[in-house]
Design a protein around this motif. Structure first.
Motif, short mmCIF file in Angstrom:
data_model
loop_
_atom_site.label_atom_id
_atom_site.label_comp_id
_atom_site.label_asym_id
_atom_site.label_seq_id
_atom_site.Cartn_x
_atom_site.Cartn_y
_atom_site.Cartn_z
N ARG A 132 0.84 -1.19 0.00
CA ARG A 132 0.00 0.00 0.00
C ARG A 132 0.88 1.24 0.00
N MET A 133 0.45 2.29 -0.69
CA MET A 133 1.26 3.50 -0.82
C MET A 133 1.62 4.10 0.54
N ASP A 134 0.66 4.10 1.46
CA ASP A 134 0.91 4.73 2.76
C ASP A 134 1.77 3.87 3.68
N GLN A 135 2.09 2.65 3.27
CA GLN A 135 2.90 1.76 4.10
C GLN A 135 4.35 1.65 3.61
N ILE A 136 4.68 2.34 2.55
CA ILE A 136 6.06 2.35 2.05
C ILE A 136 6.79 3.49 2.75
N ASN A 137 7.86 3.16 3.48
CA ASN A 137 8.56 4.19 4.25
C ASN A 137 9.99 4.41 3.76
N THR A 138 10.62 5.40 4.37
CA THR A 138 11.96 5.83 3.94
C THR A 138 12.98 4.71 4.07
N MET A 139 12.94 3.95 5.17
CA MET A 139 13.94 2.89 5.38
C MET A 139 13.81 1.80 4.31
N GLN A 140 12.59 1.47 3.94
CA GLN A 140 12.39 0.45 2.90
C GLN A 140 13.03 0.90 1.57
N ILE A 141 12.87 2.17 1.24
CA ILE A 141 13.44 2.68 0.00
C ILE A 141 14.96 2.77 0.10
N LEU A 142 15.47 3.18 1.26
CA LEU A 142 16.92 3.21 1.47
C LEU A 142 17.52 1.82 1.28
N ASN A 143 16.88 0.82 1.88
CA ASN A 143 17.37 -0.57 1.75
C ASN A 143 17.30 -1.04 0.31
N PHE A 144 16.25 -0.63 -0.39
CA PHE A 144 16.11 -1.02 -1.79
C PHE A 144 17.24 -0.43 -2.63
N LEU A 145 17.50 0.87 -2.47
CA LEU A 145 18.56 1.52 -3.22
C LEU A 145 19.93 0.91 -2.89
N GLU A 146 20.11 0.54 -1.63
CA GLU A 146 21.36 -0.10 -1.22
C GLU A 146 21.52 -1.46 -1.89
N SER A 147 20.41 -2.19 -2.01
CA SER A 147 20.47 -3.54 -2.60
C SER A 147 20.83 -3.50 -4.08
N LEU A 148 20.57 -2.37 -4.75
CA LEU A 148 20.84 -2.27 -6.17
C LEU A 148 22.34 -2.32 -6.49
N SER A 149 23.16 -2.02 -5.49
CA SER A 149 24.61 -2.02 -5.73
C SER A 149 25.23 -3.41 -5.56
N GLN A 150 24.40 -4.41 -5.25
CA GLN A 150 24.91 -5.77 -5.04
C GLN A 150 24.98 -6.53 -6.37
N GLU A 151 25.77 -7.58 -6.35
CA GLU A 151 25.88 -8.46 -7.53
C GLU A 151 24.52 -9.10 -7.83
N GLY A 152 24.26 -9.37 -9.10
CA GLY A 152 23.06 -10.08 -9.50
C GLY A 152 21.84 -9.21 -9.72
#
Length: 392
Positions: free
Chosen positions: A105-125
């Motif tokens: 849900r849009m209102d349940q997506i928070n800053t930490m979730q997006i931070l973790n997502f952006l961090e994960s993009l720098s990983q292999e695979g």
């Protein structure tokens, strides 16, 4: 069943009565929209009523990210973004963003979730093409840009109260020095392309001698070329997307609309190429389809070329020639570097490239300027050495 409330400049609140709940209280559905006038607002109200009556309306507090993206595409992205930018946004959404956030849900997506997502993009695979390695820092920054845009629209449209991306700093891009050809390598390249089809020979010649972008080269029409004054007027650029096909548009900045001087040799090559092109047109007769724009570079029957076709041809030819692999866009950097090494003023180079500020040129080619400065300093050794020998 519904009515409109004026909220502010170009802002209207749509209110629709949707019956009564179990306690007998009236149910009202509201939606804030941006419209130029009352007439547009009435059209939006009619659409809103239809959505509610058809059971298609989803209240903001229950809207998933995937559902919001449908609204974002229809009401914003497809209308406001450049066609090529919109296509890139859609690719990033499909590759990583929707699989990660689509069900939330849009209102349940928070800053930490997006931070973790952006961090994960720098990983292999995380590459969608299956190749080894990680995503580039520029691509990760683009993901941040897409997410910030989407959640900004969600705040504007009162779907959520705060943008969870607002306080996330834009990821840094690792600056990589562009690969360029030396003067000797350019000489080798020109000898190799001498026997190529006149179209390809002319494309490469213009890329090196003018520093034009790929889309600018493919959008040149013959009425933009003044062979007598040895000038090319850059007025448009060509892009291609699956959704919109070919699009001729103004270049990216007002400085990109410019006039570039041509050397006598390049002008003569263009003159000969024009004769070749006219013969091709006459030979095809009614099969020629390029009369509307009269492009310098086209398919065999006069239609616009796929921009990616240049890059594909270029990569294959470099393998054939045995030259170092650089991108077609890096011929633009090669052009600038050659001019710097010849002592051409940076302001002139910036104007030829169509940069909005000379600072952009300085940032991109500062290393080349430094090398040229060192070479200039070394020239004094010849004078000092000569003076020393005279004193012996």
């Amino acid at each position: 069943m519904g009515y409109i409330e004026k909220r502010g400049q170009n802002s209207y609140r749509l209110v629709v009565n949707a019956g009564f709940d179990t306690d007998g209280s009236r149910i009202r559905r509201t939606k804030t929209v941006k419209c130029k006038n009352q007439t547009e607002a009435k059209i939006e109200l009619a659409k809103f009523v239809t959505e509610i009556e058809a059971g298609e309306y989803i209240t903001p507090e229950k809207m998933t990210f995937a559902a919001f993206i449908i609204e974002w595409k229809a009401k914003y992205a497809s209308k406001q973004l450049e066609a090529s930018t919109y296509e890139t946004y859609k690719t990033l959404l499909e590759n990583q963003i929707l699989p990660k956030f689509g069900h939330k849900r849009m209102d349940q997506i928070n800053t930490m979730q997006i931070l973790n997502f952006l961090e994960s993009l720098s990983q292999e695979g995380m590459r969608s093409d299956g190749k080894p390695g990680t995503l580039s820092s520029a691509t990760i920054q683009f993901y941040h840009r897409v997410l910030k845009n989407i959640f900004s629209r969600a705040v504007d449209w009162k779907v959520i109260k705060e943008n969870p991306v607002a306080n996330i700093k834009k990821p840094k891009v690792d600056s990589k020095r562009a690969k360029v050809y030396t003067e000797e390598q350019v000489g080798m390249l020109m000898s190799y392309i001498a026997n190529e089809d006149p179209k390809w020979k002319m494309i490469i010649t213009l890329a090196i001698s003018t520093g034009m972008r790929r889309g600018e080269i493919l959008a040149i029409e013959w009425n933009h070329v003044d062979l007598e004054k040895r000038k090319i007027h850059i007025q448009q650029s060509l892009t291609y997307t699956k959704e919109k096909g070919y699009t001729f548009k103004e270049p990216k900045t007002k400085n990109s609309i410019r006039t570039i001087s041509l050397s006598p040799i390049v002008t003569e090559q263009l003159r000969q190429y024009k004769l070749y092109k006219n013969k091709q047109k006459l030979r095809l007769g009614d099969k020629w389809k390029g009369n509307e724009r009269n492009l310098l570079f086209s398919t065999w029957d006069g239609q616009p070329m796929y921009p990616s076709s240049i890059s594909s041809w270029w990569r294959k030819r470099l393998k054939m020639y045995g030259l170092p692999q650089i991108t077609f866009h890096e011929l633009r950097h090669t052009s600038a570097t050659l001019l710097i090494n010849e002592g051409v003023h940076m302001k002139t180079i910036s104007a030829r490239l169509g940069h909005s500020k000379i600072g952009i040129t300085m940032d991109l080619y500062g290393h080349a300027l430094e090398s040229a400065d060192e070479a200039a300093a070394n020239k004094f050794d010849h004078l000092f050495q000569q003076k020393k020998q005279e004193n012996i």
